[in-house]
Scaffold this motif. Structure first.
Motif, PDB file in Angstrom:
ATOM      1  N   GLU A 179     -68.619 125.930 -35.808  1.00  0.00           N
ATOM      2  CA  GLU A 179     -69.482 126.446 -34.743  1.00  0.00           C
ATOM      3  C   GLU A 179     -70.840 125.769 -34.800  1.00  0.00           C
ATOM      4  OE1 GLU A 179     -71.039 130.706 -32.869  1.00  0.00           O
ATOM      5  OE2 GLU A 179     -69.577 130.682 -34.514  1.00  0.00           O
ATOM      6  N   HIS A 180     -71.175 125.050 -33.721  1.00  0.00           N
ATOM      7  CA  HIS A 180     -72.444 124.331 -33.683  1.00  0.00           C
ATOM      8  C   HIS A 180     -72.721 123.874 -32.264  1.00  0.00           C
ATOM      9  CE1 HIS A 180     -69.769 120.772 -33.716  1.00  0.00           C
ATOM     10  NE2 HIS A 180     -69.139 121.398 -34.697  1.00  0.00           N
TER      11      HIS A 180
ATOM     12  N   LYS B 106     -67.515 126.124 -30.369  1.00  0.00           N
ATOM     13  CA  LYS B 106     -66.836 126.621 -31.561  1.00  0.00           C
ATOM     14  C   LYS B 106     -65.419 126.058 -31.593  1.00  0.00           C
ATOM     15  CE  LYS B 106     -65.691 131.085 -32.177  1.00  0.00           C
ATOM     16  NZ  LYS B 106     -65.874 132.521 -32.498  1.00  0.00           N
ATOM     17  N   GLU B 107     -65.093 125.400 -32.712  1.00  0.00           N
ATOM     18  CA  GLU B 107     -63.761 124.825 -32.848  1.00  0.00           C
ATOM     19  C   GLU B 107     -62.721 125.922 -33.028  1.00  0.00           C
ATOM     20  OE1 GLU B 107     -63.875 122.028 -36.068  1.00  0.00           O
ATOM     21  OE2 GLU B 107     -65.608 120.966 -35.254  1.00  0.00           O
TER      22      GLU B 107
ATOM     23  N   GLU C 286     -64.161 126.220 -27.907  1.00  0.00           N
ATOM     24  CA  GLU C 286     -64.701 127.202 -26.981  1.00  0.00           C
ATOM     25  C   GLU C 286     -66.071 126.691 -26.538  1.00  0.00           C
ATOM     26  OE1 GLU C 286     -63.774 131.673 -27.721  1.00  0.00           O
ATOM     27  OE2 GLU C 286     -64.335 130.793 -29.646  1.00  0.00           O
ATOM     28  N   ILE C 287     -66.306 126.623 -25.241  1.00  0.00           N
ATOM     29  CA  ILE C 287     -67.594 126.161 -24.721  1.00  0.00           C
ATOM     30  C   ILE C 287     -68.479 127.394 -24.532  1.00  0.00           C
ATOM     31  CG2 ILE C 287     -68.746 124.708 -23.020  1.00  0.00           C
ATOM     32  CD1 ILE C 287     -66.533 123.291 -24.549  1.00  0.00           C
TER      33      ILE C 287
ATOM     34  N   VAL D 163     -62.057 126.968 -22.702  1.00  0.00           N
ATOM     35  CA  VAL D 163     -61.583 126.234 -23.877  1.00  0.00           C
ATOM     36  C   VAL D 163     -61.019 124.893 -23.431  1.00  0.00           C
ATOM     37  CG1 VAL D 163     -61.105 128.299 -25.233  1.00  0.00           C
ATOM     38  CG2 VAL D 163     -59.284 127.317 -23.863  1.00  0.00           C
ATOM     39  N   THR D 164     -61.241 123.862 -24.248  1.00  0.00           N
ATOM     40  CA  THR D 164     -60.791 122.510 -23.912  1.00  0.00           C
ATOM     41  C   THR D 164     -60.985 121.606 -25.111  1.00  0.00           C
ATOM     42  OG1 THR D 164     -61.074 120.678 -22.329  1.00  0.00           O
ATOM     43  CG2 THR D 164     -63.072 121.797 -23.065  1.00  0.00           C
TER      44      THR D 164
END
Length: 627
Positions: free
Chosen positions: A161-162, A166-167, A308-309, A469-470
């Motif tokens: 997460e940054h 978030k991955e 997650e955007i 999400v992408t």
């Protein structure tokens, strides 16, 4: 003139497993001098202390793409950065920002570990102390993979997460018989004197229903799938000493079960019971796999990540309530209708006779973020369902045609696939208190623009969002016209690409498929490359389709999933992706390696399909018909 868009081997922040380095960069004008051009360039590679470990020397050339260098020797499992210096026509020196990359990991001294398989979300954990002062760390690179999917939490910080993303769903989907991706993280600034690692493993693509026809059981000697984790942390200090943390009982690893995570599944969603806690820690187990064989297929990939955007979190644009028990008879509607009442403020209270319906306006692949509070102390179930459309009241429930409920209620049947079965596509929460509960489901994703909330006791929904999400973070192009309908179409195309590029190119992200249909992937490649920066993503998929059990015998679904008779077909337009994808990547980038790397596989595939001197082929041409 500014340098930007640095790419190494067509990727941003890649893990390099070759000594061939392909450098590219872009320019944009900052001083309105349009005639500025690159005259020469020099590339620098730095280690963790910013010491130059390689440079290209000054090269007289205007070329800024596919600048290739061989035999660059670097250390394994290290974090490096690179930078380019350009001289323009006025001999002005222009430096780019630095771009990070990693080198591949040697897994010989680390093994996979597992849990007792009694939980949908075991959390693997260990503690370790640094051998030296944290300020004396030269570099610290952590490489990891976990199957189904993992999150990496170091000292209570989620390292995925940054910068408002978030991955999720790491390490991505590949054919786990022949390729398991791993990722690398620079953890230099996250380490302290005493450290704790916590790594939850969700079901993902290995343990969830999406892999029901993938035969991943055969990876395990007892034919029973279990969670897998392997990790190696390489810490290098300024004095030249090293400290290595692995999953080979160095230090001791344990796990505990998060019992409140009752279930998680990519098709079905998550079930969270806030009345439950966690178990005590238990000893990890050795998975029943051939460790050397499985470690041999570990493949570096930072391009299979899904994000997650968070900055594009969407609130509902309209909210309604309705009584599901009050169905209005209508002679023009076979199934009747429910009366929607528009809610103009955010006083969103649901109960047994009141369902809430949230409309977000945009259909997309997304996760749900929800904050709610039960209005009683009675054990309460909060059922959060997703959907693309509302029922129109026409059709037959018995014959499974048209609507599956009265008009204005949430339609579900289109989420059911004759191949994958039913995708519940929902989150379920269980509470027995009056506390605020917030949850963001990140072990699954849904395709939706509507959310319906159903409860068995009064509940106040304080907030609910749709988070896109992408695997694609950067647009290559945009177009805005004076026609609102055309602009809406362009926006839908953009969301369509982002929603279908999730670790691999997939079909419908809403229903019980979400798999790598190869025709869907190849036919959209040109548009996909034009719309978003998807070169690295598609490069990863090219690796995936060439690293299956069938190798050059490309198929209709890769990685293999669904009914074998469909997945294993070789059909024109589908399995031809093995030829079409590398060609389109080459045309877009000018990088010949997209073709040369797997050229022998392409030749084998063409020979398998048939002789060029014969009109007959070996395509399976009687199944897909006019698709």
């Amino acid at each position: 003139m500014e340098i930007y868009g640095l790419k190494l081997n067509n990727e941003t922040n890649p893990i390099i497993n070759s000594n061939v380095f392909n450098f590219s960069w872009k320019f944009k004008e900052t001083d309105n001098i349009q005639s500025n051009k690159q005259v020469s360039y020099q590339i620098f590679i730095y280690d963790g202390t910013h010491k130059t470990v390689w440079n290209s020397e000054k090269i007289q050339s205007s070329k800024s793409i596919n600048n290739e260098f061989a035999d660059i020797q670097l250390e394994d499992q290290e974090t490096y950065s690179w930078q380019v210096k350009v001289n323009d026509e006025s001999n002005k020196e222009i430096y780019s920002k630095e771009s990070k990359f990693y080198t591949e990991t040697n897994w010989k001294d680390s093994d996979f570990i597992s849990s007792d398989n009694n939980s949908s979300l075991p959390v693997f954990t260990t503690q370790f102390k640094l051998n030296d002062n944290p300020d004396s760390i030269k570099s610290a690179t952590l490489s990891i993979t976990g199957l189904g999917t993992y999150q990496l939490i170091l000292n209570d910080q989620n390292l995925g997460e940054h910068n408002d993303i978030k991955e999720m769903l790491n390490p991505g989907w590949s054919d786990y018989h022949t390729q398991i991706n791993y990722q690398s993280f620079d953890v230099k600034n996250s380490l302290s004197e005493n450290n704790t690692l916590k790594i939850p493993i969700g079901k993902g693509y290995l343990l969830g229903r999406i892999s029901q026809f993938s035969n991943y059981e055969s990876i395990f000697s007892d034919n029973v799938k279990s969670p897998l984790l392997i990790l190696k942390l390489m810490i290098k200090f300024d004095n030249g000493k090293k400290q290595v943390i692995t999953t080979s009982n160095n230090p001791k690893w344990q796990f505990f079960d998060q019992l409140n995570h009752v279930d998680n599944d990519i098709y079905d969603g998550e079930i969270i019971d806030f009345t439950l806690g966690s178990t005590d820690t238990k000893s990890v187990t050795a998975p029943k796999i051939d460790q050397p064989t499985v470690k041999k297929i570990l493949t570096p990939s930072n391009s299979a990540k899904v994000y997650e955007i968070l900055k594009d979190k969407q609130n509902p644009i309209l909210t309604y309530s309705y009584n599901p028990n009050k169905v209005i008879a209508n002679p023009n509607l076979e199934l009747g209708e429910v009366e929607l009442t528009k809610i103009t403020d955010s006083n969103w209270i649901a109960d047994k006779s009141t369902r809430l319906l949230f409309y977000f306006g945009q259909n997309m692949a997304a996760t749900i973020n929800i904050t709610f509070q039960s209005k009683t102390n009675v054990k309460t179930k909060v059922h959060v369902k997703t959907g693309e459309i509302l029922n129109d009241g026409q059709g037959s429930i018995e014959n499974k045609t048209g609507s599956d409920g009265p008009k204005n209620s949430l339609h579900h049947r289109n989420l059911i696939s004759e191949i994958g079965g039913d995708a519940k596509s929902e989150e379920v929460f269980i509470v027995q208190d009056n506390n605020d509960h917030q949850y963001n489901a990140t072990w699954t994703f849904h395709g939706f623009r509507y959310i319906e909330v159903e409860v068995d006791n009064p509940v106040y929904i304080k907030g609910i969002q749709q988070i896109p999400v992408t695997s694609l973070l950067h647009k290559n192009a945009n177009l805005k016209t004076n026609n609102s309908d055309l602009n809406r179409l362009i926006k839908n195309i953009q969301y369509g690409e982002q929603s279908n590029y999730l670790s691999i190119p997939i079909d419908s992200p809403n229903r019980a498929e979400r798999a790598g249909w190869s025709a869907d992937a190849q036919i959209f490649t040109t548009s996909g490359l034009m719309g978003f920066d998807s070169t690295a993503f598609l490069k990863n998929y090219l690796e995936v389709i060439n690293n299956t059990e069938d190798k050059s015998a490309y198929k209709s679904i890769m990685p293999k999933s669904f009914l074998p008779q469909l997945a294993q077909l070789q059909a024109a337009g589908w399995s031809d992706i093995g030829i079409i994808l590398p060609w389109k990547l080459y045309k877009f980038t000018g990088n010949e390696s997209f073709i040369s790397k797997y050229y022998s596989n392409m030749v084998e595939y063409m020979n398998l399909i048939g002789s060029t001197n014969d009109v007959d082929t070996n395509y399976d041409d009687k199944v897909f018909g006019d698709w």
